[in-house]
Write a protein that holds these residues in place. Structure first.
Motif: not given
Length: 380
Positions: A50, A317, A337, A341
């Motif tokens: 991450l 995950d 996440r 991102e």
């Protein structure tokens, strides 16, 4: 995969003063059968993926014998409701002793609406105390979740419509011998859902103790699921000081039931019409709790709404870490996440320490197999 929606909270400020009293839910939770501190997992590989420094996952896959965190709020709210009806705080050390102390109240039923986990927790508390339970669920609720509630000895009814329709139907059941133990609120009904929020502080008390034991400093960000907002309000209330200072708080919802994001956008509570069909069943809520919302509205930094594919990836995950999270349970990681991102959250850098709450286990085992590709090691 549909792009996430991210909203920086335009109403961010200092949360309202806490209305909770000096009683600590943890002291009651420790007396319930099966109480154990749930794991706080350090996930360095996932943190590196991450792009953050450290990731902590509080694993609520099993809590007080049930596959979700909800028993903490349901048990505390039920306890406070019954004690208020009794008129005094009884002496007890086991649930059998508590049931005996409550016997003068006569036959009682606990009732609520649920997407699954809260209702099962209310039913379990009723069973522990020898009380009846009536649980209302919206249409489309997974059969596995309905069967699990019924297995607690509850009378389960399916309501035509959404979770919010089930809430209205449950509220109508209130009577002298029927106590409503709801985790959401409406005008004139705020004490019980406020106690649900207080009950969730046990999670955060444990995290504080676990981080100290691990020699870890404070976290820079906490990512929490929304739903009606009880857990999110507990997180904000715990993390924020009187001036509103503390770690960044991000709230996560399904794109199709983003009642928190839409309310923040509108500057007040709004309804998100159904049907709400996300696989994140515990978050399929069209309106936030009126008692939780003021705290969330003032203390949340950023709202993020994600699609089902993001939740499924997060489940995979977490399974890679040996953590078995259901769809709603993995939503927090899915939201983290999305924020990482997106790159708009400065605090989520390579030195950041982040806490994510994994709030449930695989409460729909068939769906979990489809998504993760293997059976869970323990079936709720």
């Amino acid at each position: 995969m549909t792009s996430p929606e991210i909203l920086w909270n335009p109403g961010r400020g200092a949360p309202p003063p806490s209305t909770s009293d000096d009683l600590r839910p943890l002291e009651v939770h420790r007396r319930l059968p099966g109480y154990e501190v749930t794991p706080l997992v350090d996930a360095p590989t996932l943190a590196a993926d991450l792009g953050i420094g450290r990731l902590w996952v509080k694993d609520e896959a099993w809590r007080l014998g049930l596959p979700a965190f909800k028993m903490l709020g349901a048990s505390w709210a039920s306890y406070r409701s019954l004690v208020r009806l009794l008129g005094h705080e009884p002496e007890w050390s086991t649930t059998d002793e508590l049931a005996a102390a409550l016997a003068p109240l006569g036959p009682l039923t606990l009732a609520t609406a649920t997407d699954g986990n809260h209702g099962r927790a209310v039913a379990r508390m009723a069973a522990l105390l020898g009380l009846g339970a009536r649980i209302l669920v919206p249409e489309g609720t997974a059969t596995a979740r309905i069967d699990a509630i019924a297995a607690e000895g509850a009378d389960v009814s399916v309501v035509d419509g959404t979770y919010d329709d089930a809430v209205r139907a449950a509220a109508a059941l209130a009577a002298d011998d029927v106590l409503i133990v709801s985790d959401t609120s409406w005008p004139g009904y705020t004490d019980v859902p406020g106690w649900v929020i207080d009950g969730y502080t046990t999670i955060l008390d444990e995290v504080d103790q676990q981080r100290v034991a691990a020699g870890a400093g404070p976290v820079d960000a906490v990512v929490v699921q929304m739903g009606v907002g009880a857990l999110a309000a507990a997180v904000v209330g715990h993390c924020r000081d009187a001036e509103g200072r503390g770690p960044l708080v991000a709230v996560v919802e399904p794109l199709t039931a983003a009642c928190g994001l839409r309310s923040a956008e509108a500057g007040g509570l709004v309804d998100v019409p159904g049907p709400h069909r996300s696989i994140m069943a515990g978050l399929n809520c069209g309106r936030a709790s009126e008692v939780a919302w003021p705290t969330i509205a003032a203390g949340t930094d950023v709202f993020v709404a994600v699609d089902d594919a993001a939740a499924e990836r997060a489940m995979v995950d977490l399974a890679g870490l040996g953590l078995e999270a259901g769809e709603s349970g993995a939503a927090g990681l899915a939201g983290l996440r999305a924020l990482c991102e997106d790159g708009s959250v400065d605090v989520l850098g390579p030195d950041a320490s982040v806490l994510v709450l994994s709030t449930e286990g695989p409460t729909d085992p068939e769906a979990w197999v489809r998504i993760v590709g293997r059976p869970p090691t323990a079936t709720p």
